[in-house]
Design an enzyme around this catalytic site. Structure first.
Site, PDB file in Angstrom:
ATOM      1  N   LYS A 120       0.823  -1.458  -0.086  1.00 52.92           N
ATOM      2  CA  LYS A 120      -0.434   0.176  -0.215  1.00 52.92           C
ATOM      3  C   LYS A 120       1.087   1.462   0.456  1.00 52.92           C
ATOM      4  O   LYS A 120       0.571   2.125  -0.694  1.00 52.92           O
ATOM      5  CB  LYS A 120      -1.153   0.381   1.373  1.00 52.92           C
ATOM      6  CG  LYS A 120      -1.795   1.180   1.279  1.00 52.92           C
ATOM      7  CD  LYS A 120      -2.519   1.102   2.397  1.00 52.92           C
ATOM      8  CE  LYS A 120      -1.688   1.929   3.421  1.00 52.92           C
ATOM      9  NZ  LYS A 120      -2.297   2.190   5.023  1.00 52.92           N
ATOM     10  N   ASP A 138      -6.467   1.203   1.182  1.00 51.46           N
ATOM     11  CA  ASP A 138      -6.503   0.965   2.609  1.00 51.46           C
ATOM     12  C   ASP A 138      -8.162   0.467   2.967  1.00 51.46           C
ATOM     13  O   ASP A 138      -8.815   0.458   2.793  1.00 51.46           O
ATOM     14  CB  ASP A 138      -6.435   2.539   2.978  1.00 51.46           C
ATOM     15  CG  ASP A 138      -7.365   3.429   2.540  1.00 51.46           C
ATOM     16  OD1 ASP A 138      -8.523   3.402   1.993  1.00 51.46           O
ATOM     17  OD2 ASP A 138      -7.255   4.784   3.639  1.00 51.46           O
TER      18      ASP A 138
END
Length: 223
Positions: A120, A138
Site C-alpha cells: 500500500k 486502505d
C-alpha cells in the site's frame, strides 16, 4: 457495477474534485515516503501534526540518519507504533543513502523491500510521486469498493486487482485519491452519508442512509 456505471461513478467524483491529492503534507519525495510509512494505523491529521517540525529539520535521508532513532522518536511520539516506525524510517533512510544515492527509487518492487514499506505504501509513493497508475487500498477503499459494488473482493489485493482491471482512463491516476476521500468523508464506516452522496444512485449498498432527522420526521408524521 457495469462499465458504464463505473465510468459515471468516477466522472462525478472527478467533476467535484478535478485535482485530487493526498492529505499528507510533504515537501519532496523522500518526505512523502516517510509520511506514508508513519501513516500506517494513524490518521493523516495526526501524521501532519507530528511531521511539520520534523520536515523543517529533515529533508533528506542523510539528515534523517544524522537525526538518529531517538531524535526521530521525540518528533513522532504522538503517532501510534512510533517506536517501530522510528526504527524502520532510520533503517530505510540508511538503505537509501547506501544503495540509491539518497534518492527514492521509482520502482514498486524495490520500494516494497524497504523496511516498513508494504504494498500500500509503495503504491501511494508510486502514484503521488511518480504519477503511476497504482491503487493503494486502505480500509476506506476496501470498504467503498465492496459496499458500492465498484470493486468487490475479500482481500485488499483482490480489491486492488479489481480496481486495476475495471478503472478506465482518464481516471486511473486519480482513482485512489477520489475513493479514499469518498470513504473518509461520505461513505463512512459506521454511518455512510448516502443522503449527500453524489453517486448514490449508482451504488449497490442497501439500505441507503436517510437524511438526518428523516426518521424522526416520518415517525412524527405517522403518530
Amino acid at each position: 457495477m457495469k462499465k458504464a456505471d463505473i465510468f459515471e461513478f468516477y466522472r462525478r467524483l472527478a467533476e467535484l474534485n478535478p485535482g485530487p491529492e493526498t492529505e499528507l503534507e510533504f515537501g519532496n519525495i523522500y518526505q512523502l515516503l516517510v509520511a506514508v510509512v508513519l501513516s500506517a494505523q494513524a490518521t493523516d491529521v495526526g501524521v501532519n501534526k507530528a511531521t511539520r517540525r520534523l520536515f523543517q529539520e529533515v529533508k533528506t535521508p542523510q539528515e534523517m540518519v544524522a537525526l538518529g532513532e531517538e531524535g526521530l522518536r521525540q518528533h513522532i511520539r504522538t503517532i501510534g507504533l512510533f517506536n517501530a516506525k522510528a526504527k524502520n524510517v532510520i533503517a530505510l533512510s540508511e538503505i537509501l543513502v547506501r544503495d540509491f544515492g539518497g534518492e527514492v527509487p521509482a520502482d514498486r518492487d524495490t520500494l516494497v523491500e524497504l523496511p516498513g514499506v508494504g504494498r500500500k505504501t509503495a503504491n501511494v509513493v508510486m502514484n503521488c510521486a511518480f504519477g503511476a497508475e497504482t491503487f493503494a487500498v486502505d480500509t476506506h477503499i476496501f470498504r467503498v469498493g465492496n459496499r458500492t459494488g465498484l470493486a468487490p473482493g475479500k482481500t485488499v489485493l483482490a480489491v486492488e486487482r479489481k480496481l486495476d482491471k475495471e478503472t478506465p482512463q482518464p481516471f486511473r491516476v486519480g482513482a485512489h485519491h477520489w475513493l479514499i476521500l469518498h470513504g473518509r468523508y461520505i461513505c463512512k464506516a459506521r454511518t455512510p452519508e448516502c443522503w449527500r452522496c453524489p453517486v448514490e444512485d449508482l451504488c449497490r449498498y442497501k439500505p441507503k442512509t436517510p437524511t438526518p432527522g428523516a426518521k424522526k420526521a416520518k415517525k412524527a408524521a405517522g403518530s
